[in-house]
Write a protein that holds these residues in place. Structure first.
Motif, PDB file in Angstrom:
ATOM      1  N   LEU A 133       6.575 -49.576 -20.190  1.00 47.97           N
ATOM      2  CA  LEU A 133       5.803 -49.927 -19.058  1.00 47.97           C
ATOM      3  C   LEU A 133       4.643 -50.719 -19.137  1.00 47.97           C
ATOM      4  O   LEU A 133       4.069 -50.961 -20.161  1.00 47.97           O
ATOM      5  CB  LEU A 133       5.209 -48.588 -18.520  1.00 47.97           C
ATOM      6  N   VAL A 134       4.825 -51.808 -18.416  1.00 43.33           N
ATOM      7  CA  VAL A 134       3.861 -52.958 -18.777  1.00 43.33           C
ATOM      8  C   VAL A 134       3.037 -53.101 -17.225  1.00 43.33           C
ATOM      9  O   VAL A 134       3.646 -53.178 -16.134  1.00 43.33           O
ATOM     10  CB  VAL A 134       4.641 -54.438 -18.779  1.00 43.33           C
ATOM     11  N   VAL A 135       1.762 -52.790 -17.443  1.00 40.85           N
ATOM     12  CA  VAL A 135       0.732 -52.528 -16.014  1.00 40.85           C
ATOM     13  C   VAL A 135      -0.239 -53.727 -16.261  1.00 40.85           C
ATOM     14  O   VAL A 135      -0.912 -53.960 -16.920  1.00 40.85           O
ATOM     15  CB  VAL A 135       0.064 -51.161 -16.363  1.00 40.85           C
ATOM     16  N   ASP A 136      -0.470 -54.391 -14.871  1.00 42.77           N
ATOM     17  CA  ASP A 136      -1.108 -55.309 -14.573  1.00 42.77           C
ATOM     18  C   ASP A 136      -2.605 -54.745 -14.368  1.00 42.77           C
ATOM     19  O   ASP A 136      -2.688 -53.872 -13.286  1.00 42.77           O
ATOM     20  CB  ASP A 136      -0.734 -56.012 -13.375  1.00 42.77           C
ATOM     21  N   VAL A 137      -3.681 -54.961 -15.001  1.00 42.95           N
ATOM     22  CA  VAL A 137      -4.921 -54.663 -14.619  1.00 42.95           C
ATOM     23  C   VAL A 137      -5.869 -55.746 -14.524  1.00 42.95           C
ATOM     24  O   VAL A 137      -6.868 -55.635 -14.771  1.00 42.95           O
ATOM     25  CB  VAL A 137      -5.481 -53.728 -16.149  1.00 42.95           C
ATOM     26  N   SER A 138      -5.185 -56.851 -14.275  1.00 49.48           N
ATOM     27  CA  SER A 138      -6.403 -58.025 -13.776  1.00 49.48           C
ATOM     28  C   SER A 138      -6.743 -57.879 -12.383  1.00 49.48           C
ATOM     29  O   SER A 138      -6.166 -57.206 -11.567  1.00 49.48           O
ATOM     30  CB  SER A 138      -5.232 -59.325 -13.940  1.00 49.48           C
ATOM     31  N   GLY A 139      -7.775 -58.679 -12.382  1.00 54.69           N
ATOM     32  CA  GLY A 139      -8.420 -58.458 -10.826  1.00 54.69           C
ATOM     33  C   GLY A 139      -9.176 -57.164 -10.949  1.00 54.69           C
ATOM     34  O   GLY A 139     -10.020 -56.739 -12.023  1.00 54.69           O
ATOM     35  N   SER A 140      -9.252 -56.515  -9.729  1.00 52.74           N
ATOM     36  CA  SER A 140     -10.015 -55.382  -9.523  1.00 52.74           C
ATOM     37  C   SER A 140      -9.197 -54.289  -9.592  1.00 52.74           C
ATOM     38  O   SER A 140      -8.187 -53.930  -8.634  1.00 52.74           O
ATOM     39  CB  SER A 140     -10.873 -55.537  -8.220  1.00 52.74           C
ATOM     40  N   MET A 141      -9.240 -53.306 -10.624  1.00 44.51           N
ATOM     41  CA  MET A 141      -8.605 -51.875 -10.501  1.00 44.51           C
ATOM     42  C   MET A 141      -9.097 -50.836  -9.666  1.00 44.51           C
ATOM     43  O   MET A 141     -10.094 -50.114 -10.303  1.00 44.51           O
ATOM     44  CB  MET A 141      -8.390 -51.347 -11.761  1.00 44.51           C
ATOM     45  N   ARG A 142      -9.391 -51.128  -8.529  1.00 48.71           N
ATOM     46  CA  ARG A 142     -10.086 -50.151  -7.375  1.00 48.71           C
ATOM     47  C   ARG A 142      -9.041 -49.779  -6.171  1.00 48.71           C
ATOM     48  O   ARG A 142      -8.123 -50.279  -6.262  1.00 48.71           O
ATOM     49  CB  ARG A 142     -11.222 -50.845  -6.703  1.00 48.71           C
ATOM     50  N   GLY A 143      -9.306 -48.816  -5.649  1.00 50.47           N
ATOM     51  CA  GLY A 143      -8.768 -48.296  -4.438  1.00 50.47           C
ATOM     52  C   GLY A 143      -7.499 -47.743  -4.619  1.00 50.47           C
ATOM     53  O   GLY A 143      -6.970 -46.989  -5.515  1.00 50.47           O
ATOM     54  N   GLU A 144      -6.387 -48.566  -4.076  1.00 49.44           N
ATOM     55  CA  GLU A 144      -4.982 -48.093  -3.831  1.00 49.44           C
ATOM     56  C   GLU A 144      -4.310 -48.434  -5.207  1.00 49.44           C
ATOM     57  O   GLU A 144      -3.382 -47.971  -5.689  1.00 49.44           O
ATOM     58  CB  GLU A 144      -4.297 -48.730  -2.723  1.00 49.44           C
TER      59      GLU A 144
END
Length: 294
Positions: A133-144
């Motif tokens: 599993l490759v998960v993108d955490v760039s930017g803002s990990m908020r909300g949805e």
């Protein structure tokens, strides 16, 4: 790019030797005209503990989503489950109804008064899988985005409870959250994911290279990579090259914010997989069910 095998807290990881000149441009070209490319080379970094704190209410909601989807079906046999895999002959067990006559007659020739377990039946079974599993955490990990990540972790824990799973989080660099083969504990993994600080740039290609290297050390015909990202690639080389090297790449395109559906579709195509657009966390489990049925 040259890589070496190094050690992290969880085991061996692929590390980049050297780092390209930091790009000043952060431009992004929409669609298949070309993802935004730079000369940055990604690197593997340890799991950080000093990310922006996630509100307790948000964290609790994410845990509830993951827990609800983490209940997996009981295993059927050792290392195998019923499914759409290869058709094999096995000893009879309750519920089987497709008798392998040739094999059963061979048994009857030696045992005129057979027991139930001497009957041979045919079943479709799926062998133990290897999934990165490759998960993108760039930017803002908020909300949805947090809820979608939680749903993905939980649904995978339910689907892959008896398989080998690895997890890579990425931005312009990567962090190995779960080395392949270690126990997949959904709540622990989600907590680690929420500890990561939000990052700006998105290098989709580098984690796909890491995933390919990890899977190559564990040859398995049932190997694949699942990418959860908005596919707004704006750091590092074109990711379509690494995608083509994978045994299979499926894409869950997070459409809760900015996104590049065309690049996501092309990554899935060159990776011989499927792309599903998910606009909220409720769409994750049905998408994963469809992916793992194929």
């Amino acid at each position: 790019m040259v890589f070496s095998i190094g050690e992290s807290g969880g085991g061996p990881v692929l590390q980049a030797l050297g780092r390209g000149t930091k790009a000043s441009a952060k431009a992004f070209a929409q669609g298949s005209g070309g993802p935004g490319e730079t000369d940055d080379a990604g690197r593997v970094v340890p799991l950080e503990q000093d990310g922006d704190p996630v509100e307790n209410e948000v964290k609790q909601r994410a845990r509830q989503i993951a827990a609800r989807l983490s209940l997996h079906r009981p295993p059927h046999g050792t290392g195998r489950r019923r499914g759409t895999g290869e058709l094999v002959s096995v000893r009879y067990r309750e519920g089987a109804d497709d008798i392998d006559l040739d094999r059963t007659l061979e048994v009857l020739a030696e045992k005129p008064f057979p027991q139930d377990e001497d009957i041979v039946v045919r079943e479709r079974v799926r062998r133990r899988r290897s999934v990165e599993l490759v998960v993108d955490v760039s930017g803002s990990m908020r909300g949805e985005r947090i809820r979608t990540a939680a749903a993905t972790v939980g649904a995978l824990a339910g689907e892959l409870g008896n398989d080998d799973v690895g997890v890579i989080a990425f931005w312009s660099d990567c962090s190995i959250l779960l080395p392949m083969g270690k126990p997949f504990l959904a709540q622990t993994l989600l907590d680690d994911l929420l500890k990561l600080p939000a990052r700006g740039l998105t290098n989709v290609g580098f984690p796909l290279q890491l995933a390919a290297a990890e899977l190559s050390r564990r040859p398995n015909p049932e190997a694949r990579v699942l990418l959860l990202s908005d596919c707004v690639h704006n750091a590092g080389p074109d990711p379509r090259g690494p995608a083509a090297l994978l045994p299979r790449l499926d894409v869950l395109l997070d459409a809760s914010g900015e996104k590049d559906e065309e690049l996501g579709r092309e990554l899935a195509a060159v990776g011989r997989g499927k792309m599903f657009v998910v606009r909220d966390h409720r769409q994750v489990a049905p998408a994963l069910s469809s992916i793992f049925r194929s």
